[in-house]
Write a protein that holds these residues in place. Structure first.
Motif, PDB file in Angstrom:
ATOM      1  N   SER A   1      43.054  41.861  40.845  1.00 34.46           N
ATOM      2  CA  SER A   1      43.312  41.231  42.148  1.00 34.46           C
ATOM      3  C   SER A   1      44.687  40.561  42.132  1.00 34.46           C
ATOM      4  N   MET A   2      45.087  40.068  43.289  1.00 39.05           N
ATOM      5  CA  MET A   2      46.369  39.364  43.426  1.00 39.05           C
ATOM      6  C   MET A   2      46.133  38.039  44.139  1.00 39.05           C
ATOM      7  N   THR A   3      46.900  37.040  43.742  1.00 34.40           N
ATOM      8  CA  THR A   3      46.854  35.740  44.388  1.00 34.40           C
ATOM      9  C   THR A   3      48.238  35.422  44.939  1.00 34.40           C
ATOM     10  N   PHE A   4      48.272  34.981  46.188  1.00 36.87           N
ATOM     11  CA  PHE A   4      49.501  34.554  46.836  1.00 36.87           C
ATOM     12  C   PHE A   4      49.521  33.033  46.798  1.00 36.87           C
ATOM     13  N   ASN A   5      50.585  32.473  46.203  1.00 34.91           N
ATOM     14  CA  ASN A   5      50.701  31.028  46.013  1.00 34.91           C
ATOM     15  C   ASN A   5      51.906  30.486  46.762  1.00 34.91           C
TER      16      ASN A   5
ATOM     17  N   ARG B   1      52.016  24.865  42.673  1.00 39.83           N
ATOM     18  CA  ARG B   1      51.622  26.032  43.457  1.00 39.83           C
ATOM     19  C   ARG B   1      50.266  25.776  44.087  1.00 39.83           C
ATOM     20  N   LYS B   2      50.107  26.302  45.287  1.00 39.02           N
ATOM     21  CA  LYS B   2      48.858  26.166  46.022  1.00 39.02           C
ATOM     22  C   LYS B   2      48.434  27.563  46.457  1.00 39.02           C
TER      23      LYS B   2
ATOM     24  N   HIS C   1      58.088  33.230  53.530  1.00 43.81           N
ATOM     25  CA  HIS C   1      57.197  33.547  54.642  1.00 43.81           C
ATOM     26  C   HIS C   1      57.052  32.301  55.497  1.00 43.81           C
ATOM     27  N   GLU C   2      57.536  32.380  56.728  1.00 42.41           N
ATOM     28  CA  GLU C   2      57.490  31.246  57.657  1.00 42.41           C
ATOM     29  C   GLU C   2      58.105  30.003  57.023  1.00 42.41           C
ATOM     30  N   GLY C   3      59.210  30.197  56.309  1.00 38.62           N
ATOM     31  CA  GLY C   3      59.939  29.093  55.703  1.00 38.62           C
ATOM     32  C   GLY C   3      59.350  28.564  54.408  1.00 38.62           C
ATOM     33  N   LYS C   4      58.288  29.198  53.917  1.00 36.69           N
ATOM     34  CA  LYS C   4      57.651  28.748  52.672  1.00 36.69           C
ATOM     35  C   LYS C   4      57.894  29.774  51.576  1.00 36.69           C
ATOM     36  N   LEU C   5      58.109  29.280  50.354  1.00 41.40           N
ATOM     37  CA  LEU C   5      58.309  30.142  49.196  1.00 41.40           C
ATOM     38  C   LEU C   5      56.949  30.591  48.671  1.00 41.40           C
TER      39      LEU C   5
END
Length: 73
Positions: A21-25, A36-37, A3-7
């Motif tokens: 829930s879900m977390t996007f890292n 991971r952030k 996404h926008e050059g980021k994994l």
């Protein structure tokens, strides 16, 4: 996924119940390093009465995710 050059890696959080829930890292990765952030967390409150959000998928411009709730009969 990219996404926008980021994994980005999506993780399911089942600490309260399966599929809560879900977390996007954002992932930083090399041969010797992994980090991971957290960039976004999707909680079940995106839909009134929802108890969980469990799956996220994307194909081109189409994004599909689900939720679960109890329905009385």
């Amino acid at each position: 996924f990219l996404h926008e050059g980021k994994l980005i890696m999506v993780n399911q959080n089942s600490s309260l119940r399966y599929g809560h829930s879900m977390t996007f890292n954002e992932i930083t990765l090399s041969k010797t390093f992994f980090d991971r952030k957290v960039v976004k967390t999707t909680n079940p409150n995106w839909l009134k009465g929802n108890l969980g959000t469990h799956t996220w998928n994307r194909e081109g411009e189409v994004v599909i995710f689900d939720g679960h709730r109890y329905i009385e009969r």
